[in-house]
Design an enzyme around this catalytic site. Structure first.
Site, short mmCIF file in Angstrom:
data_model
loop_
_atom_site.label_atom_id
_atom_site.label_comp_id
_atom_site.label_asym_id
_atom_site.label_seq_id
_atom_site.Cartn_x
_atom_site.Cartn_y
_atom_site.Cartn_z
N GLY A 144 -10.70 34.97 18.28
CA GLY A 144 -11.10 36.07 19.15
C GLY A 144 -11.83 35.49 20.38
O GLY A 144 -11.19 34.92 21.25
N SER A 183 -8.47 28.53 17.50
CA SER A 183 -8.61 29.30 18.73
C SER A 183 -10.11 29.45 19.04
O SER A 183 -10.81 28.44 19.11
CB SER A 183 -7.90 30.65 18.56
OG SER A 183 -7.78 31.32 19.79
N TRP A 184 -10.62 30.67 19.23
CA TRP A 184 -12.07 30.83 19.40
C TRP A 184 -12.81 30.22 18.21
O TRP A 184 -13.92 29.71 18.35
CB TRP A 184 -12.45 32.30 19.56
CG TRP A 184 -13.90 32.55 19.25
CD1 TRP A 184 -14.41 33.09 18.10
CD2 TRP A 184 -15.03 32.19 20.05
NE1 TRP A 184 -15.79 33.10 18.15
CE2 TRP A 184 -16.20 32.56 19.33
CE3 TRP A 184 -15.18 31.59 21.31
CZ2 TRP A 184 -17.48 32.36 19.83
CZ3 TRP A 184 -16.46 31.40 21.80
CH2 TRP A 184 -17.59 31.78 21.07
N ASP A 190 1.59 26.13 23.02
CA ASP A 190 0.52 27.12 22.91
C ASP A 190 0.18 27.62 24.31
O ASP A 190 -0.33 26.87 25.15
CB ASP A 190 -0.70 26.47 22.26
CG ASP A 190 -1.81 27.45 21.92
OD1 ASP A 190 -1.86 28.52 22.55
OD2 ASP A 190 -2.61 27.14 21.04
N HIS A 231 0.78 29.27 19.55
CA HIS A 231 -0.64 29.37 19.25
C HIS A 231 -0.96 29.74 17.80
O HIS A 231 -1.97 29.32 17.26
CB HIS A 231 -1.26 30.42 20.18
CG HIS A 231 -2.73 30.60 20.01
ND1 HIS A 231 -3.65 29.60 20.30
CD2 HIS A 231 -3.46 31.66 19.57
CE1 HIS A 231 -4.87 30.05 20.06
NE2 HIS A 231 -4.79 31.29 19.60
#
Length: 344
Positions: A72, A139-140, A295, A323
């Protein structure tokens, strides 16, 4: 392409047999997730006067502790996240970050910063009586994992990082303003639709004003458009069932509001390249980095910079992935990494 090769090979039986064996060998490299499991413990941890964060534990109560840090920010965890880890060996901890998933209040932006989340991870570790743990983030989640490890390196046994994101301005511009739009102009057109043309020179700012405004209808429209843009571009091939997740009102608001809040505030970092600049603090920690070559959400340049700054880390480029951690090559390599560190 594979279909065309098969058609050509069928004209020559020996070539066809070789191709069949090659394809079988390649597909056998892809690993399935561990079986679904249910938590043996769930709870809400009060981390401030405003926030309570959801956490759960599954797997082996006396096993090697691992914490899964979701993406996120605002994405929340899912039952699938437990299944990266061997449940016979790992004590699997999942946590929904402030405002995300089952944490309360939903989509709340007050007292919601990177450093609040780092403190929450540490508070949860202390509550659960864990000395050190493996930290897994994509990711985050890779951003938060790096921030946590650089703050508390003595509490991290190993790092498993996927889809590297350090929240530098150039990464945000690439995805939310001008870059990924060259690859997905059709999806980008839908993404910018809620924003008047005069405001499109700063899409993150324009979205932030609407996602934090008083018009709930506009908030929801923008939350869904923002979320769909990311979900449409997350896989090498667009997955419509995955994109449909953005139709859930609460999830879309959590995802879009919290992401945009972090992005307009530069991740609450003191400098743009803070995580890369401080990597020396964690170079002694066993680490695996997994990055999809294609990605678009977190382009490979960032993973490459981390690799160059942290050459001790095991670095894997997945040649046919975007991703998502659900793509076969990425999923398999992450499972391998989790198995590598399960007996630390």
């Amino acid at each position: 392409m594979i279909y065309r090769l098969v058609q050509i090979a069928r004209k020559n039986s020996s070539v066809y047999r070789v191709l069949q064996r090659t394809m079988a060998t390649e597909s056998s490299k892809f690993r399935e997730m561990y079986p679904d499991i249910e938590p043996y413990d769930t709870g809400m941890l009060k981390v401030s006067d405003i926030h309570q964060v959801y956490y759960e534990q599954s797997g082996n109560k006396n096993g090697n502790p691992v914490i899964f840090l979701h993406g996120g920010p605002g994405g929340g965890t899912s039952a699938r996240d437990r299944t990266f880890f061997d449940p016979n060996v790992y004590r699997i901890v999942l946590m929904d970050q402030r405002g995300a998933g089952k944490s309360l209040p939903a989509a709340e932006l007050k007292e919601n910063t990177t450093w609040n989340l780092v403190a929450d991870v540490e508070k949860l570790r202390e509550k659960l009586g864990i000395e050190k743990w493996v930290v897994f983030g994509g990711s985050w989640g890779s951003t938060l994992s790096l921030a946590y490890a650089e703050t508390h390196p003595d509490r991290v046994k190993a790092l498993i990082l996927r889809g590297i994101f350090t929240l530098r301005r150039r990464e945000l511009i690439w995805f939310y303003q001008d870059g990924a739009s060259f690859i997905f102009p059709d999806a980008y057109e839908e993404y910018i639709k809620p924003i008047p043309e005069v405001e499109r020179c700063d899409l993150i700012g324009a979205y932030y004003r609407r996602l934090t405004g008083s018009d709930e209808k506009v908030q929801l429209e923008c939350a869904k458009a923002w979320s769909k843009w990311e979900l449409k571009t997350s896989k090498l091939y667009v997955d419509d069932s995955y994109v449909a997740r953005a139709e859930a009102d609460i999830w879309a608001l959590q995802f879009a509001r919290i992401e945009c809040h972090y992005f307009v505030n530069g991740g609450f970092f003191e400098r743009d390249d803070q995580l890369l600049a401080n990597v020396d603090k964690i170079r002694h920690i066993p680490t695996t980095i997994v990055q999809g070559r294609y990605d678009l959400v977190c382009p490979m340049e960032t993973a490459w910079k981390l690799h160059r700054a942290f050459p001790e880390a095991e670095f894997h480029i997945i040649a046919d992935a975007g991703h998502s951690n659900k793509e076969p090559g990425t999923q398999s390599k992450l499972l391998d990494a989790c198995d590598k560190y399960k007996n630390l």
